[in-house]
Motif scaffolding. Structure first.
Motif, short mmCIF file in Angstrom:
data_model
loop_
_atom_site.label_atom_id
_atom_site.label_comp_id
_atom_site.label_asym_id
_atom_site.label_seq_id
_atom_site.Cartn_x
_atom_site.Cartn_y
_atom_site.Cartn_z
N ASN A 1 -5.91 -5.26 1.00
CA ASN A 1 -5.93 -6.52 1.94
C ASN A 1 -7.06 -7.31 1.50
OD1 ASN A 1 -3.92 -5.70 3.38
ND2 ASN A 1 -5.28 -5.20 5.32
N ARG B 1 1.93 3.76 -3.48
CA ARG B 1 1.32 4.86 -3.47
C ARG B 1 1.63 6.04 -4.36
NH1 ARG B 1 -2.09 6.84 0.83
NH2 ARG B 1 -1.05 5.36 2.34
N TYR C 1 0.73 -1.11 0.04
CA TYR C 1 0.05 0.06 -0.26
C TYR C 1 0.89 1.21 0.08
CZ TYR C 1 -3.78 3.09 1.67
OH TYR C 1 -4.76 4.28 1.74
N ASN D 1 -1.03 -4.00 3.33
CA ASN D 1 -0.51 -2.74 4.35
C ASN D 1 0.33 -3.25 5.59
OD1 ASN D 1 -2.62 -3.93 5.89
ND2 ASN D 1 -3.40 -2.08 6.71
N GLU E 1 -10.44 -5.08 1.60
CA GLU E 1 -10.24 -3.83 2.13
C GLU E 1 -9.52 -2.96 1.31
OE1 GLU E 1 -10.76 -0.56 3.67
OE2 GLU E 1 -11.64 -2.09 4.77
N ASN E 2 -10.05 -1.75 0.84
CA ASN E 2 -9.05 -0.75 -0.10
C ASN E 2 -8.46 0.28 0.65
OD1 ASN E 2 -10.38 -2.48 -2.11
ND2 ASN E 2 -10.95 -0.80 -3.48
N PHE E 3 -8.94 0.63 1.82
CA PHE E 3 -8.51 1.78 2.64
C PHE E 3 -8.89 2.95 1.63
CE2 PHE E 3 -6.22 -1.76 4.18
CZ PHE E 3 -6.28 -1.57 5.49
N GLU E 4 -7.93 3.81 1.18
CA GLU E 4 -8.43 4.96 0.66
C GLU E 4 -7.92 4.84 -1.17
OE1 GLU E 4 -9.72 7.53 1.88
OE2 GLU E 4 -9.65 6.65 3.95
N SER E 5 -7.53 3.59 -1.37
CA SER E 5 -7.06 3.36 -2.69
C SER E 5 -8.36 3.12 -3.59
CB SER E 5 -6.19 2.30 -2.61
OG SER E 5 -5.90 1.87 -3.83
#
Length: 255
Positions: A142, A91, A87, A162, A133-137
């Motif tokens: 994950n 970035r 991650y 991550n 799970e993408n988080f902010e991407s």
């Protein structure tokens, strides 16, 4: 290497020009593209190979041989995990741009893990239930995949993108009806009911580049045929579908 979503057109154009092709992973980002690339390679009579280097590495070849000759017995359960600071490391780069990457770590580094599990065991996945799970991407970071294999065996495949630490760590454990093999970042422990050992005299090693050249010159068979890329994207697409819908998805078997 070029962005993943460009691979298909590059493969097709090269084959149309009468060239042999060694593709980086993932071979393509859509199942229909995998079928089209395989058909084009057959039509042109040219070699299409995927650069999954683990096929040529001694420890993975040893495990595949043990399974093929029945030393592990029936594969009953597989646990596979990949840990990487993907991650943060990607970035701002094309790998986190969906239009260029086609997907996240599952489709990038995770492609290696999916491939080697399928190749070592020779199993096809029938069904997958995935959470991502993408988080902010824009893309998956994950991924947690629970799978049922064609022989009735089960498995968990975990892609941790991550991680707070650098480098990469991979764990693969395969439980057979006769023995268990534990692979910890390349090292192997082979355990039977009577003993645990670290295998000696592993098969020889080479590289995808060398195998590609040898195959062109008729000195060796292609060790990573495009069908391996097809099986990976079949599972990957089904996992994306499951994560999107929240229910298990069927994986269509490679022809």
């Amino acid at each position: 290497s070029t962005p993943h979503t460009l691979h298909f057109d590059q493969i097709m154009n090269a084959l149309d020009r009468g060239l042999h092709v060694l593709s980086e992973k993932p071979m393509v980002c859509r199942v229909e593209h995998a079928h089209a690339a395989i058909a084009k390679a057959r039509e042109t009579g040219k070699i299409l190979m995927v650069s999954y280097q683990r096929h040529l590495a001694p420890q993975f070849r040893f495990v595949r041989n043990q399974i093929k000759c029945g030393e592990l017995g029936e594969v009953q359960f597989i646990s596979a995990m990949q840990d990487q600071r993907w991650y943060e490391g990607t970035r701002g780069a094309w790998r986190q741009q969906l239009a260029l990457s086609g997907g996240g770590q599952l489709n990038d580094s995770g492609s290696h893990l999916l491939d080697i599990v399928l190749w070592m065991t020779g199993l096809q996945v029938d069904e997958v239930h995935a959470y991502m799970e993408n988080f902010e991407s824009e893309v998956d970071i994950n991924s947690a995949l629970s799978v049922r294999f064609s022989n009735g065996g089960l498995g968990n495949i975990s892609i941790v993108g991550n991680s707070p630490v650098g480098g990469m760590w991979e764990d693969i454990t395969i439980w057979g009806s006769k023995a268990v093999v534990y692979m910890r970042n390349g090292s192997i422990t082979y355990k039977t009911p009577s003993e645990a050992s670290e295998p000696q005299g592993l098969p020889g090693a080479t590289t995808p580049d060398q195998n590609f050249v040898d195959a062109i010159l008729g000195r060796d068979e292609v060790q990573v045929p495009p069908e391996c890329g097809l099986r990976v994207i079949e599972l990957t697409e089904a996992a994306w579908e499951s994560a999107r819908t929240g229910v298990p998805a069927k994986v269509k078997a490679a022809a």
